[in-house]
Each structure stands twice: as C-alpha cells, then as structure tokens.
Design a protein around this motif. Structure first.
Motif, PDB file in Angstrom:
ATOM      1  N   ALA B  43       0.835  -1.206   0.000  1.00  0.00           N
ATOM      2  CA  ALA B  43       0.000   0.000   0.000  1.00  0.00           C
ATOM      3  C   ALA B  43       0.866   1.252   0.000  1.00  0.00           C
ATOM      4  CB  ALA B  43      -0.942  -0.012   1.209  1.00  0.00           C
ATOM      5  N   ASP B  44       1.982   1.203   0.735  1.00  0.00           N
ATOM      6  CA  ASP B  44       2.852   2.379   0.778  1.00  0.00           C
ATOM      7  C   ASP B  44       3.451   2.656  -0.601  1.00  0.00           C
ATOM      8  OD1 ASP B  44       2.268   2.488   3.431  1.00  0.00           O
ATOM      9  OD2 ASP B  44       4.265   1.917   4.143  1.00  0.00           O
ATOM     10  N   TRP B  47       0.776   4.133  -2.901  1.00  0.00           N
ATOM     11  CA  TRP B  47       0.508   5.565  -2.668  1.00  0.00           C
ATOM     12  C   TRP B  47       1.442   6.410  -3.519  1.00  0.00           C
ATOM     13  CZ3 TRP B  47       2.471  10.215  -1.237  1.00  0.00           C
ATOM     14  CH2 TRP B  47       1.576  11.180  -0.758  1.00  0.00           C
ATOM     15  N   ARG B  48       2.708   6.015  -3.563  1.00  0.00           N
ATOM     16  CA  ARG B  48       3.668   6.781  -4.376  1.00  0.00           C
ATOM     17  C   ARG B  48       3.366   6.634  -5.863  1.00  0.00           C
ATOM     18  NH1 ARG B  48       9.272   7.738  -1.664  1.00  0.00           N
ATOM     19  NH2 ARG B  48       8.765   7.533   0.537  1.00  0.00           N
ATOM     20  N   LEU B  50       0.362   6.313  -7.135  1.00  0.00           N
ATOM     21  CA  LEU B  50      -0.763   7.213  -7.403  1.00  0.00           C
ATOM     22  C   LEU B  50      -0.269   8.656  -7.495  1.00  0.00           C
ATOM     23  CD1 LEU B  50      -3.769   7.795  -7.736  1.00  0.00           C
ATOM     24  CD2 LEU B  50      -3.974   7.850  -5.245  1.00  0.00           C
ATOM     25  N   ALA B  51       0.612   9.040  -6.575  1.00  0.00           N
ATOM     26  CA  ALA B  51       1.187  10.393  -6.647  1.00  0.00           C
ATOM     27  C   ALA B  51       1.931  10.574  -7.963  1.00  0.00           C
ATOM     28  CB  ALA B  51       2.115  10.626  -5.453  1.00  0.00           C
TER      29      ALA B  51
END
Lengths: 200, 175
Positions: B43-44, B47-48, B50-51
């Motif tokens: 998940a971490d 997140w990157r 998606l960014a």
C-alpha cells in the motif's frame, strides 16, 4: 492542490517554487547518485522520474509538499525542502535535499527554516525529520534547526532516527529562533563566517 | 499542475486520478492481477505510484485517467497516456481492476485515450507495451488494431512486446 497554486516562498537568498518539469535533470543528477544513499537511492532513471512525478502528486493529495529551492538572482536550483508525508510516514516530515555542489552554504538551513515557518504560520503545531543515523550532515542540520532526537516516537521503518522540531511557541521570539536567524544572516554576509562552519 | 480533461464514452468516464482512487488502486496492486505491471506492491508503494500518476500530468501534459463506470460510479481501472523517463515512446496503457474484466472496458477506455492523443495532442503514432504472458492485455491491443512491432526490456517490468497502434488516419478500420 494544483501545482500552479503552490505558494512561492522567498528568503534572503532563495526563492522556493513548486517542482517544475525543467528542473528534473537537476533532481535526477542527485537522486541517481551516491548522494541519495540516505533517501532510498541511488535510483535508476525510471525510479528517479517517477519519484519526481510523485513529489508533484504529493501536493495534489496532501495539499502540501516539497518545494524546489532556487537562487533568487540566477534561478539555479540548489535542492528541495518542504513537508513530506507519503503513506507509511507516522507524521509530517520537514525534509530537505541539497545538490552536492550547493552544500556548505547554509542553503538547507535557510530553506528548511522558511518552510517550517510557513507551515507554523498555517496552523501546524510541530514537525519531525526522519534521518538515517549515518546521515551526519542532516542530523547536524536538524540540531541547528533546534530539533531534538525523540526516542519514543515511531519511525518510518525502525532504521531511522526521529528528530522532533521545536513547536511554534518555542520558535516565537526565543533565543533559539534568534540563533537560527543569526546563523542564516552570517551565511548571507560575505564579511562573516558562522562559528563552527557546519556542513549541510 | 495542469487541469486534466475529462473524457466520456458510452459506459465510462475518464477523469483525473485523485486521493479517492487510492483504495481501489491499492487493492489492485495487492492482487495477482498486477503481476504484469510491476506488482504486487505494498500500500505504501502504491501511494507513491498514485502520486506519480498525478505528477505525470504535470511533467508531460498528459497522463492516465481514473476510469469510472458511469452506471455505478465505481473506479474500474487506470487507463491513458504514459511516458515516463526511459520509455521507448509515449504509450497507451491500461490497468483494469478486479471485477471489471471481460466487458470491453479496457478497449473502450483505451480507444478514447488514443483518440485524445491523436485528435487533441497531435500524436502521429502510439504504442502499447504488453508484458510476456499477459494474454488479456495482448487481446485488448489486438482489438484496438495494434500489432507487434519489436521488443522492450525494462529492469522493473521485464520483457515486453511493443504493440504499434494504427495511426490517426488508419484507426477507423480497426476491429
């Protein structure tokens, strides 16, 4: 927050703007080098580009992020500083990176002090910096900024040290705040050199 | 950051990716469906990613859209125009989330993205990269009229076939 809406911060020597496409080569040079060893690097070119894109996306997702540090006069880039909280970060971090050939001039100190002040003026009550225990230059910079190692706070992955920055009240007209301003002033005055000549 | 144009197709809305797409994207990257596009990922890490999808728009002026099923509002995947550093050419890419396969959504969204590339951005050609073994993705490329046109190896994504799309004038004739 759209990148065009990222606030511009100005200091004595620096102007901080959102990351722009033309600044990518400078970012890549540092993040594909050994200089990035305390920031998850060195990265390959694909990883470096995607991280740069993520620096911009961070602004859109969080509403804050990392600024590109420019010289006020030449517009040359010196590095980045700002607030960083990707998934997995326990708290918002005051983060910085300085290109290797710009180090030793107090640029990270001046930029980090400015962005911390910006966040505090906008209601933030504190920040931390997650630092590799071997990253002595950044640990020294955190200490010059008044941060103190917080042994109790959770770190990102257990291998980093948490440095907790002084609160807004601790920086409001205090001796600590004056000392930071004085050191930045020394860097900007060609006739004086700061005591200790710290690296960053 | 530039504003992201929204595209509409009969069944889909292609809109800017945003924080609300994190949960479905993380579920996709946690699943075996992501094995051909660099996953599985935590998940971490997601997140990157998606960014990075969002920042791609700022760096290139184009990027990938979050694909929303108009009937339900659900996010069905990430489809669009992709050109990170070290990529052989600008690409049309499609990642369809679990539960949305088999209905032609990837083809429908990719066709809209390709039309945008040709008609709005002025692209004269486009490729899609399909990892070895990703037969479903190769079938989408085929339905769009794209044909194998070389190979590309990426240190993160492995061995891939380059599919070349019909150009702006030839696309009307695709299957």
């Amino acid at each position: 927050m759209p990148t065009a809406n990222i606030p511009v911060l100005e200091t004595r020597r620096l102007i901080l703007r959102g990351p722009e496409p033309q600044d990518y080569p400078d970012f890549k040079a540092t993040f594909t080098s050994y200089r990035a060893r305390f920031m998850g690097g060195p990265l390959n070119p694909y990883e470096a580009w995607m991280l740069y894109a993520a620096e911009i996306g961070h602004w859109a997702i969080r509403g804050y992020g990392m600024w590109m540090i420019h010289d006020r006069i030449s517009d040359a880039t010196y590095g980045m500083a700002g607030g960083w909280k990707p998934a997995g970060w326990p708290e918002a971090e005051l983060a910085w990176v300085i290109w290797p050939d710009a180090q030793g001039r107090g640029i990270a100190l001046e930029a980090a002090h400015a962005v911390r002040g910006y966040f505090y003026r906008n209601g933030w009550q504190g920040m931390v910096s997650y630092l590799d225990p071997k990253n002595l230059d950044s640990i020294r910079l955190a200490e010059r900024l008044g941060a103190i190692k917080d042994h109790a706070a959770p770190s990102v992955d257990g291998n980093d040290a948490v440095y907790r920055h002084p609160s807004p009240a601790q920086l409001d007209g205090t001796q600590l705040a004056h000392g930071i301003e004085m050191e930045i002033g020394h860097y900007t005055d060609p006739l004086f050199k700061p005591k200790g000549w710290a690296l960053d | 950051m530039m504003s992201v144009p929204a595209l509409e197709t009969p069944r889909l809305l292609l809109r800017a990716p945003g924080p609300g797409d994190f949960a479905p994207l993380a579920a996709f990257y946690a699943s075996p469906r992501s094995r051909f596009v660099g996953g599985p990922a935590s998940a971490d890490q997601t997140w990157r990613m998606l960014a990075g999808e969002i920042g791609h728009w700022s760096l290139r002026g184009f990027g990938r859209w979050a694909v929303q099923e108009r009937a339900t509002g659900a996010t069905a995947g990430i489809v669009g125009l992709w050109y990170p550093h070290d990529w052989p050419e600008p690409e049309i890419g499609w990642d369809l989330f679990d539960g949305f396969q088999g209905r032609g959504f990837a083809t429908e969204a990719a066709r809209a993205a390709r039309d945008h590339a040709y008609d709005t951005l002025g692209w004269t050609t486009a490729i899609s990269l399909v990892a070895d073994g990703n037969d479903a993705s190769a079938a989408v490329a085929g339905r769009l009229g794209a044909r194998p046109d070389g190979r590309f190896r990426h240190e993160r994504f492995g061995e891939m076939t380059i599919y070349r799309h019909p150009g702006p004038d030839a696309r009307k004739g695709d299957a």
